[in-house]
Design a protein around this motif. Structure first.
Motif, short mmCIF file in Angstrom:
data_model
loop_
_atom_site.label_atom_id
_atom_site.label_comp_id
_atom_site.label_asym_id
_atom_site.label_seq_id
_atom_site.Cartn_x
_atom_site.Cartn_y
_atom_site.Cartn_z
N UNK A 1 11.41 33.52 -30.29
CA UNK A 1 11.25 34.30 -31.50
C UNK A 1 11.81 35.70 -31.35
N UNK A 2 11.54 36.34 -30.21
CA UNK A 2 12.11 37.67 -29.95
C UNK A 2 13.63 37.59 -29.93
N UNK A 3 14.16 36.57 -29.28
CA UNK A 3 15.61 36.39 -29.20
C UNK A 3 16.21 36.19 -30.59
N UNK A 4 15.54 35.37 -31.42
CA UNK A 4 16.06 35.11 -32.76
C UNK A 4 16.08 36.36 -33.63
N UNK A 5 15.08 37.22 -33.46
CA UNK A 5 15.03 38.45 -34.26
C UNK A 5 16.06 39.49 -33.82
N UNK A 6 16.47 39.42 -32.54
CA UNK A 6 17.33 40.47 -31.99
C UNK A 6 18.77 40.03 -31.76
N UNK A 7 19.01 38.74 -31.67
CA UNK A 7 20.35 38.25 -31.33
C UNK A 7 21.22 38.12 -32.57
N UNK A 8 22.50 37.89 -32.35
CA UNK A 8 23.41 37.50 -33.43
C UNK A 8 23.12 36.04 -33.73
N UNK A 9 22.48 35.78 -34.87
CA UNK A 9 21.90 34.46 -35.12
C UNK A 9 22.93 33.34 -35.11
N UNK A 10 24.07 33.56 -35.78
CA UNK A 10 25.07 32.49 -35.82
C UNK A 10 25.59 32.20 -34.42
N UNK A 11 25.89 33.24 -33.65
CA UNK A 11 26.38 33.06 -32.29
C UNK A 11 25.33 32.37 -31.43
N UNK A 12 24.07 32.77 -31.58
CA UNK A 12 22.99 32.14 -30.82
C UNK A 12 22.88 30.66 -31.15
#
Length: 427
Positions: free
Chosen positions: A84-95
């Motif tokens: 969840x932390x990663x999803x909120x902070x990352x570039x979502x499409x790239x992730x």
């Protein structure tokens, strides 16, 4: 955060009047629907082929097969809050594209190892764990992405459509997997699973570049541990979210126990022929489709949160039909169970996800989804393993009755008195 004394507007509940028409012409949303179908097919083929490889080629016993299943859930239970932390902070499409591309490599390693003659159970266990971690991380990321792709008043219709796309894959995936396993063997059949994941990666790559803007800006980011606490604080502070998570976890404990015993109970104790068992599972698929079609209309006619509460209790009551089948009329009882449970559990899941997305602040969507998913996933293997251990001592019917009771108590907690109404989406 909005006060929890406010209620979703009628426009938010009914999708603004014509949500389906707008979504049919919404390219990013249609890409997500295609991704859900491709992902579901890939997962179904992978799960079937891995289990068959473990049992038929590598001589895994019941414990080995159960461990393979548990390993697909445990990473999600442990990693979802961090996802969840990663999803909120990352570039979502790239992730999302990266996770799916790694899925291609992980699942594709099995036919490669099989071709080289180096396939073993440790390899399958590693693939199950890694594939599960990637699947559940992507699930959190896509839950966080949906409110950024469509408007709040479209979320109910959007979640219904995405559930329908997943259901299509769940219906077609096992059939396709079974045919491929019969034609080319379990290991080569996984090449079709990798192909489905590759299609999923391409669909995700076609999403708009705007999703590569992090939901939480760098200037407001807290350290990772504090960021986790922010997501948990939302769940704890909002009575509706807290109740949904606790009730869902308890419900999954009971339904997971019932699912773990269902096939053995139906085939050995009720002695149902294979064709009846097949029809029973088909009934569940049909009921899921019906639930997708009914979710929007039912939730808007009785209000979103009330739909969640009603369907939770009815779904739990339906589980009592499973042990009741031992009293006679086993086939009709189990058929009724799958139909009733399939419809109400589907409407419940759609309503619950939509409510969660409407409540959570935009920059915390991933973390709220992560904590909710972790709670829901943790109790599934616990219920399944506990049911297997208890059934050998107490008998299947008493354990199934206890499982249904646990699910009903959890669902009934929705109806305990409280002093706040469901909140609307915060600005």
């Amino acid at each position: 955060m909005a006060s929890s004394s406010t209620r979703p507007s009628r426009a938010a509940a009914d999708g603004g009047g014509k949500p389906w028409g707008a979504l049919r012409r919404h390219r990013p949303f249609l890409l997500l629907c295609g991704e859900q179908a491709a992902s579901s097919i890939g997962r179904q083929i992978t799960a079937l082929a891995l289990t068959l490889l473990a049992v038929t080629r590598l001589d895994a016993g019941p414990l080995g097969a159960s461990a393979l299943l548990a390993l697909t859930y445990l990473p999600g239970a442990v990693l979802s809050p961090f996802a969840g932390v990663l999803a909120d902070r990352a570039r979502l499409r790239t992730l999302a594209v990266t996770l799916t591309s790694l899925q291609v490599a992980v699942v594709g390693s099995v036919p490669l190892a099989g071709g080289l003659g180096r396939l073993g159970l440790p390899h399958l266990y590693a693939v199950a764990a890694l594939s599960g971690a990637l699947t559940w991380t992507l699930s959190v990321a896509l839950q966080a992405a949906l409110p950024r792709v469509i408007r709040p008043e479209q979320l109910l219709a959007g979640n219904s459509a995405l559930t329908g796309a997943r259901t299509a894959g769940q219906i077609g995936g096992p059939a396709l997997g079974g045919v491929l396993v019969g034609l080319v063997g379990a290991a080569p059949a996984l090449l079709a699973g990798t192909a489905a994941y590759a299609v999923e990666a391409l669909l995700l790559f076609a999403l708009p570049a705007s999703l590569n803007g992090p939901a939480e800006q760098a200037v407001r980011r807290a350290p990772r541990l504090a960021a986790l606490r922010e997501g948990l604080a939302v769940v704890r502070a909002e009575p509706v979210l807290r109740r949904q998570v606790l009730a869902g976890a308890g419900f999954n404990l009971g339904s997971g126990a019932a699912d773990a015993l269902f096939v053995v109970y139906a085939s050995r104790e009720l002695v149902l022929p294979a064709w009846q068992l097949g029809l029973i599972y088909t009934a569940f698929s049909v009921a899921t489709v019906a639930g997708v079609l009914l979710a929007g209309r039912f939730a808007t006619s009785v209000e979103l949160y009330r739909a969640t509460r009603i369907c939770a209790v009815v779904a739990a009551l339906a589980i009592f039909l499973v042990p009741a089948a031992s009293l006679g009329l086993a086939f009709p009882a189990l058929l009724a169970y799958q139909l009733l449970f399939g419809i109400t559990a589907t409407v419940w899941a759609i309503s619950m996800t939509t409510t969660q997305q409407l409540i959570a602040p935009q920059h915390l969507q991933g973390r709220v989804a992560g904590f909710a998913q972790a709670a829901l996933l943790t109790t599934v293997p616990v219920g399944a393993l506990s049911a297997g251990a208890l059934a050998s001592r107490l008998g299947t019917v008493p354990v199934l009755t206890g499982a249904a009771t646990a699910a009903l108590l959890a669902a009934a907690s929705f109806w305990l008195p409280h002093h706040t109404d469901p909140p609307r989406r915060p600005s």
